[in-house]
Design an enzyme around this catalytic site. Sequence first.
Site, PDB file in Angstrom:
ATOM      1  N   ALA A  10      27.728  41.504  35.852  1.00  0.00           N
ATOM      2  CA  ALA A  10      28.953  40.786  36.229  1.00  0.00           C
ATOM      3  C   ALA A  10      29.303  41.016  37.703  1.00  0.00           C
ATOM      4  O   ALA A  10      29.636  40.072  38.430  1.00  0.00           O
ATOM      5  CB  ALA A  10      30.107  41.245  35.342  1.00  0.00           C
ATOM      6  N   THR A  77      23.861  48.463  40.002  1.00  0.00           N
ATOM      7  CA  THR A  77      23.191  48.716  38.718  1.00  0.00           C
ATOM      8  C   THR A  77      24.147  49.543  37.843  1.00  0.00           C
ATOM      9  O   THR A  77      25.120  50.109  38.347  1.00  0.00           O
ATOM     10  CB  THR A  77      21.843  49.450  38.905  1.00  0.00           C
ATOM     11  OG1 THR A  77      22.085  50.744  39.454  1.00  0.00           O
ATOM     12  CG2 THR A  77      20.905  48.676  39.818  1.00  0.00           C
ATOM     13  N   GLU A 130      34.392  51.678  47.684  1.00  0.00           N
ATOM     14  CA  GLU A 130      35.716  51.276  47.173  1.00  0.00           C
ATOM     15  C   GLU A 130      35.651  50.696  45.761  1.00  0.00           C
ATOM     16  O   GLU A 130      36.527  50.950  44.928  1.00  0.00           O
ATOM     17  CB  GLU A 130      36.328  50.232  48.127  1.00  0.00           C
ATOM     18  CG  GLU A 130      37.675  49.694  47.709  1.00  0.00           C
ATOM     19  CD  GLU A 130      38.762  50.769  47.735  1.00  0.00           C
ATOM     20  OE1 GLU A 130      39.105  51.264  46.644  1.00  0.00           O
ATOM     21  OE2 GLU A 130      39.238  51.121  48.821  1.00  0.00           O
ATOM     22  N   GLU A 190      33.106  46.626  26.307  1.00  0.00           N
ATOM     23  CA  GLU A 190      31.648  46.469  26.231  1.00  0.00           C
ATOM     24  C   GLU A 190      31.201  46.568  24.776  1.00  0.00           C
ATOM     25  O   GLU A 190      31.927  47.124  23.944  1.00  0.00           O
ATOM     26  CB  GLU A 190      30.967  47.630  26.978  1.00  0.00           C
ATOM     27  CG  GLU A 190      31.465  47.909  28.362  1.00  0.00           C
ATOM     28  CD  GLU A 190      30.862  46.984  29.385  1.00  0.00           C
ATOM     29  OE1 GLU A 190      29.759  46.478  29.137  1.00  0.00           O
ATOM     30  OE2 GLU A 190      31.499  46.763  30.417  1.00  0.00           O
ATOM     31  N   LYS A 205      35.951  57.998  37.730  1.00  0.00           N
ATOM     32  CA  LYS A 205      36.768  57.478  38.839  1.00  0.00           C
ATOM     33  C   LYS A 205      37.620  58.598  39.442  1.00  0.00           C
ATOM     34  O   LYS A 205      37.768  58.694  40.665  1.00  0.00           O
ATOM     35  CB  LYS A 205      37.635  56.322  38.347  1.00  0.00           C
ATOM     36  CG  LYS A 205      36.810  55.087  37.977  1.00  0.00           C
ATOM     37  CD  LYS A 205      37.610  54.084  37.181  1.00  0.00           C
ATOM     38  CE  LYS A 205      36.739  52.912  36.761  1.00  0.00           C
ATOM     39  NZ  LYS A 205      37.351  52.065  35.723  1.00  0.00           N
TER      40      LYS A 205
HETATM   41  N1  HSE Z   1      34.933  49.237  31.828  1.00  0.00           N
HETATM   42  C1  HSE Z   1      35.870  49.586  32.858  1.00  0.00           C
HETATM   43  C2  HSE Z   1      37.295  49.289  32.396  1.00  0.00           C
HETATM   44  C3  HSE Z   1      35.608  48.905  34.170  1.00  0.00           C
HETATM   45  O1  HSE Z   1      37.479  48.873  31.247  1.00  0.00           O
HETATM   46  O2  HSE Z   1      38.228  49.492  33.157  1.00  0.00           O
HETATM   47  C4  HSE Z   1      34.430  49.478  34.913  1.00  0.00           C
HETATM   48  O3  HSE Z   1      34.672  50.782  35.326  1.00  0.00           O
END
Ligand code: HSE
Length: 316
Positions: A10, A77, A130, A190, A205
């Site tokens: 994506a 990736t 970022e 997902e 993060k």
């Molecule tokens: N899958 C993550 C989310 C986004 O739902 O915020 C990618 O880090």
Amino acid sequence: MRLAVVGAGAVGSSVAELAGEYGHTVTALADSKGAVVDPDGIDVESALAAKRTDGVVGSAAPEDALDGEYDVLVEATPTTLGDAQPGFGHVRAALERGRHVVLANKGPVAERYGEVVELERDSDGEVLFEATVGGAMPVLSTIDDFGPEHITAARGVLNGTANFILSRMAAEGLDYEHVLAEAQDLGVAEADPTFDVEGTDAALKCVIVANVLAQGDREYSLEDAEVEGISTIPGSALELAQEDGRTIRLIGEVVDGEVRVGPRLVPENAALAVSGTRNIVQFETEHAGRLNVSGRGAGGPETATAVLADVGRLSE
Ligand code: HSE
């Protein structure tokens, strides 16, 4: 700038699609099985059409994208833990050629930050990332602009999938399994949402934020984070919280050198109680109180805007 985009999910696809609008040329696009490479610029539309119909962007070998002509390697990736491969190898290959790297993949800067910084030090290329924290939100550039030494703590909602699930559970009185299935149907979660609901994605993060705030004084990886997810929260916990004017959010924080992610009670009307897939980061600053950055923390075009903002920060 000439961009080699590695990863055609994506985010990588959106970067390739939007690059022209931002004044850049895509000279390579690779997925895990193939690539299309042209120093004069590839035909992005037909590469992505080939991906849709044949499952691969082109007939060149994926590694040809790394060997071609480009100014910036966009590494998009999937995030992997531990050795952060193959992303880390792509970062090394580009830096050893003196090229810039812009990461959407969290692995290299969450799991091997010190090595990435060292490779960057020995290279003419720069590394920016970022897009690894909070999709479209300017989290790392805000730290950079503000000065990491003037930020005393960071906390926030850094996973859209978990936040969507908690918001729906609270609003509709539904249980976790039901809302997770709904999130998967809507494409918010997902097929394998483990990273999201177990707190791993938010922790990665936070680790990246911790690395940036520490300015090299200390290196963080996922092992340094205390992580708890949302998969065991019963609907009744959200109901009880509501009776008290509160709700539950998966909060990540970097405070006093510690990285923690877990479900926390927050007042329903607090800035931290963002709903749906929205994200927020709150910075506590030394002289200017609290600073909130909020917006779309995930999604192809949203995350691609952060990648392209980084590309715009680099010089040829
Ligand atoms: N899958 C993550 C989310 C986004 O739902 O915020 C990618 O880090």
